[in-house]
Design an enzyme around this catalytic site. Structure first.
Site, mmCIF file in Angstrom:
data_model
loop_
_atom_site.group_PDB
_atom_site.id
_atom_site.type_symbol
_atom_site.label_atom_id
_atom_site.label_comp_id
_atom_site.label_asym_id
_atom_site.label_seq_id
_atom_site.Cartn_x
_atom_site.Cartn_y
_atom_site.Cartn_z
ATOM 1 N N HIS A 1 -27.465 -11.698 -15.799
ATOM 2 C CA HIS A 1 -27.992 -13.207 -15.426
ATOM 3 C C HIS A 1 -27.712 -13.490 -14.048
ATOM 4 O O HIS A 1 -27.375 -14.505 -13.697
ATOM 5 C CB HIS A 1 -27.271 -13.940 -16.292
ATOM 6 N N LYS B 1 4.667 0.137 -2.653
ATOM 7 C CA LYS B 1 4.930 1.503 -2.164
ATOM 8 C C LYS B 1 5.932 1.497 -1.320
ATOM 9 O O LYS B 1 7.071 2.137 -1.035
ATOM 10 C CB LYS B 1 3.945 2.291 -2.120
ATOM 11 N N LYS C 1 -4.252 -4.970 10.479
ATOM 12 C CA LYS C 1 -2.886 -5.338 10.404
ATOM 13 C C LYS C 1 -1.856 -5.666 11.538
ATOM 14 O O LYS C 1 -1.302 -6.556 11.750
ATOM 15 C CB LYS C 1 -2.042 -4.173 9.599
ATOM 16 N N GLY D 1 -0.910 5.063 -3.098
ATOM 17 C CA GLY D 1 -1.291 3.733 -3.637
ATOM 18 C C GLY D 1 -2.011 3.303 -4.614
ATOM 19 O O GLY D 1 -1.812 2.996 -5.719
ATOM 20 N N ARG D 2 -3.128 4.115 -4.513
ATOM 21 C CA ARG D 2 -4.341 3.702 -5.434
ATOM 22 C C ARG D 2 -4.240 4.590 -6.679
ATOM 23 O O ARG D 2 -5.055 4.579 -7.461
ATOM 24 C CB ARG D 2 -5.766 3.861 -4.727
ATOM 25 N N GLU E 1 1.639 -9.193 2.902
ATOM 26 C CA GLU E 1 1.385 -9.992 1.777
ATOM 27 C C GLU E 1 2.390 -9.987 0.774
ATOM 28 O O GLU E 1 3.011 -11.157 0.158
ATOM 29 C CB GLU E 1 0.018 -9.765 1.057
ATOM 30 N N GLU F 1 -11.444 3.415 -0.406
ATOM 31 C CA GLU F 1 -10.377 3.691 0.375
ATOM 32 C C GLU F 1 -9.926 5.144 0.443
ATOM 33 O O GLU F 1 -9.652 5.579 1.511
ATOM 34 C CB GLU F 1 -9.084 2.924 -0.071
HETATM 35 O O1 F6P Z 1 -3.227 -1.583 3.011
HETATM 36 C C1 F6P Z 1 -3.826 -0.695 2.159
HETATM 37 C C2 F6P Z 1 -2.694 -0.043 1.330
HETATM 38 O O2 F6P Z 1 -1.829 0.478 2.022
HETATM 39 C C3 F6P Z 1 -3.099 0.366 0.078
HETATM 40 O O3 F6P Z 1 -3.333 1.783 0.152
HETATM 41 C C4 F6P Z 1 -2.023 -0.010 -0.951
HETATM 42 O O4 F6P Z 1 -2.376 0.235 -2.096
HETATM 43 C C5 F6P Z 1 -1.809 -1.456 -0.456
HETATM 44 O O5 F6P Z 1 -2.119 -1.443 0.882
HETATM 45 C C6 F6P Z 1 -0.446 -1.885 -0.925
HETATM 46 O O6 F6P Z 1 0.664 -1.130 -0.159
HETATM 47 P P1 F6P Z 1 2.203 -1.221 -0.685
HETATM 48 O O7 F6P Z 1 2.116 -0.716 -2.103
HETATM 49 O O8 F6P Z 1 2.955 -0.408 0.164
HETATM 50 O O9 F6P Z 1 2.498 -2.646 -0.558
#
Ligand code: F6P
Length: 532
Positions: free
Chosen positions: A391, A217, A500, A274-275, A223, A360
């Site tokens: 199990h 987003k 972060k 995002g979610r 990452e 979240e």
């Molecule tokens: O760190 C949390 C977050 O902002 C989530 O809410 C989001 O889904 C995820 O990181 C990834 O964010 P992006 O889509 O901006 O890379």
């Protein structure tokens, strides 16, 4: 795009400020906490019928929950006194439902008019018409691209690089709908910054046959940016030249995608959390897997659930009924977690997806005005598919000291042709829910099952794009209602920021060994990890 005309959020009392809250506390102190399922079924021949319902193709049996009809009446009263309906209507009218970030929250718009051909009547709220036009245009571009990739035999592997909402939803849905997936394509998901993940995927791929979808987003997430850069380096080192053909970005930050060197991008908007973004361009990997028509069926199922949530009376409004039970368990019984147990391997990533959606969204400790909340909020949501869970951790669910409400999700018609397996699977789901409730007396011995342990049971007729869409929208709305009752903002996530920021400070220290100004434990761990 300019934000929509922002209807004001209605002034609403917080749950603990209502008369219904006090009445619920009195009810809990009396009959509520002593409620027993088996006598309740014996006394009320209509209990199953009353506490079960259909909603947009999802059947839900809530009758094995620790609630009587009087308690249910009070919970519904709570929803009314908290103005949940007005809050919901404001959300759907494009209000600034995420006030701490000054944003509307309109993921529901992404699944409006869910037909592949866009000649259906306009049925989104008038004041968000310009946003909706943009949604339709981008959806059309993205689905055309998905079809082109499906038809392109030169591309065999699609790698979705993203994390959180840019990974969990698409990955969960691609696995869930594997029965509908293009047989000639393989789908891979890289989320963690741990190089093992990317390296593990890349070692099986060829640059010229691979398409990378960089899903973010913000297009700033550490990452995802690290994985995307390394993927690009691998691509060029392996002789890949046409970055434009092999890298696609899905983002609200189209400028940043260009700076990265990606020319094909699909956009979405800051009013999509995002979610809550599976329905947007973030769903491209799913659209490639199942095709445009089935992607639209997913949207249609969610849209149907939106309609249910918007129009069903509170008494038979499934997201509302579920959220009220959640509040009953969390705030009166004090249950700290909920187990999601899909009796469907295809839904194996659903618990992880729901974990982000719920924790979240509602893992907050202040209300909308920033006041500390005097009651508990989001429980821990966790789980694994059945029968595997039986199990592993079901021992604790049956005989442990904590009560954990369980959510069973079963599918009536399997996608495979192994009927014996499916009978065993369904029998086990029913047996576990039954055992949790009926227990087994052994005079306090090791074989004693206390019983009276609550569960809900959902049934999908088949696991299809449509039923999956409806199920996911059901959970989204349930989370919204929970947050609405608690009076918090379900749509921000400031709790992820601090870590972060600190990671940025710590990263250079791993190389330099500088421990100045960090706490003694972190300093000790830094030295140990640096080695040498
Ligand atoms: O760190 C949390 C977050 O902002 C989530 O809410 C989001 O889904 C995820 O990181 C990834 O964010 P992006 O889509 O901006 O890379």
């Amino acid at each position: 795009m300019t934000p929509p005309v922002a209807a004001l959020l209605p002034e609403r009392p917080r749950c603990d400020e209502t008369p219904a809250w006090a009445a619920l506390q009195r009810h809990f102190n009396g009959a509520g906490r002593r409620f027993e399922l088996l006598p309740a079924f014996a006394a009320d021949g209509e209990r199953f019928a009353h506490f079960s319902q259909d909603a947009a193709g999802v059947f839900a049996d809530l009758s094995k929950n620790l609630i009587d009809r009087d308690g249910e009446v009070l919970l519904l009263q709570l929803a009314r006194e908290c103005g949940v309906e007005a809050h919901r209507d404001a959300l759907f009218a494009g209000a600034l439902a995420n006030p701490t970030e000054n944003r509307s929250v309109m993921h529901f718009l992404l699944r409006n008019r869910p037909q592949v051909s866009a000649n259906a009547e306009y049925d989104a709220p008038e004041n968000v018409a310009p946003e909706f036009e943009a949604v339709l245009a981008e959806r059309g571009r993205m689905l055309a691209f998905a079809e082109a990739v499906r038809a392109d035999d030169g591309i065999t592997d699609i790698v979705n690089i993203g994390i959180g909402g840019s990974d969990l939803g698409p990955q969960m849905a691609v696995l869930a709908l594997d029965a509908f997936a293009h047989p000639g394509k393989r789908f891979h998901f890289v989320s963690n910054v741990d190089g093992d993940e990317l390296a593990g995927v890349l070692k099986r791929l060829e640059p010229r046959r691979t398409l990378f979808l960089v899903a973010s987003k913000t297009f700033t997430t550490l990452e995802t940016m690290a994985n995307a850069q390394s993927a690009k380096a691998w691509f060029t080192a392996g002789g890949g030249t046409d970055v434009a053909r092999h890298f696609v970005a899905l983002s609200t930050n189209v400028e940043a995608t260009r700076e990265f060197g990606i020319t094909t991008s699909f956009a979405f908007w800051d009013w999509v959390g995002g979610r809550y973004s599976l329905w947007s361009a973030i769903g491209l990997v799913l659209a490639i897997a199942v095709g445009a028509e089935r992607f639209c069926e997913l949207l249609a199922g969610a849209h149907e659930m939106d309609g249910h949530f918007r129009s069903a009376p509170l008494e038979t409004n499934l997201p509302v009924r579920l959220a009220l039970l959640d509040v009953w368990y969390r705030n009166f019984f004090g249950f700290g977690s909920r187990c999601v147990s899909p009796y469907s391997s295809a839904l194996r990533r659903l618990p992880a997806y729901l974990q982000q959606l719920e924790m979240e969204s509602n893992g907050k400790r202040v209300d909308l005005r920033g006041r500390p909340l005097p009651f508990a909020t989001a429980p821990v949501v966790w789980g694994e598919p059945g029968t595997n869970g039986q199990h592993a951790y079901f021992q604790m669910l049956h005989q442990g000291t904590s009560v954990v409400p369980v959510e069973f999700i079963a599918v009536r018609q399997p996608a495979h042709g192994l009927p014996g397996h499916h009978t065993a699977l369904l029998a086990n789901a029913l047996a576990q829910a039954n055992a949790l409730m009926i227990g087994k007396a052994d005079a306090g011995g090791h074989r004693d099952f206390p019983g009276n342990r609550p569960s809900s049971f959902f049934i999908l007729d088949a696991l299809t794009p449509r039923t999956l869409g409806a199920l996911l929208a059901l959970y989204e709305h349930r989370v919204f209602v929970m947050g609405s009752l608690w009076g918090l903002n379900s749509f921000d996530q400031f709790g992820v920021e601090l870590g972060k920021v600190l990671a940025k400070d710590i990263a250079p220290r791993l190389a330099s060994g500088d421990t100045h100004g960090v706490d003694p434990s972190t300093a000790g761990l830094l030295s140990r990890l640096k080695g040498g």
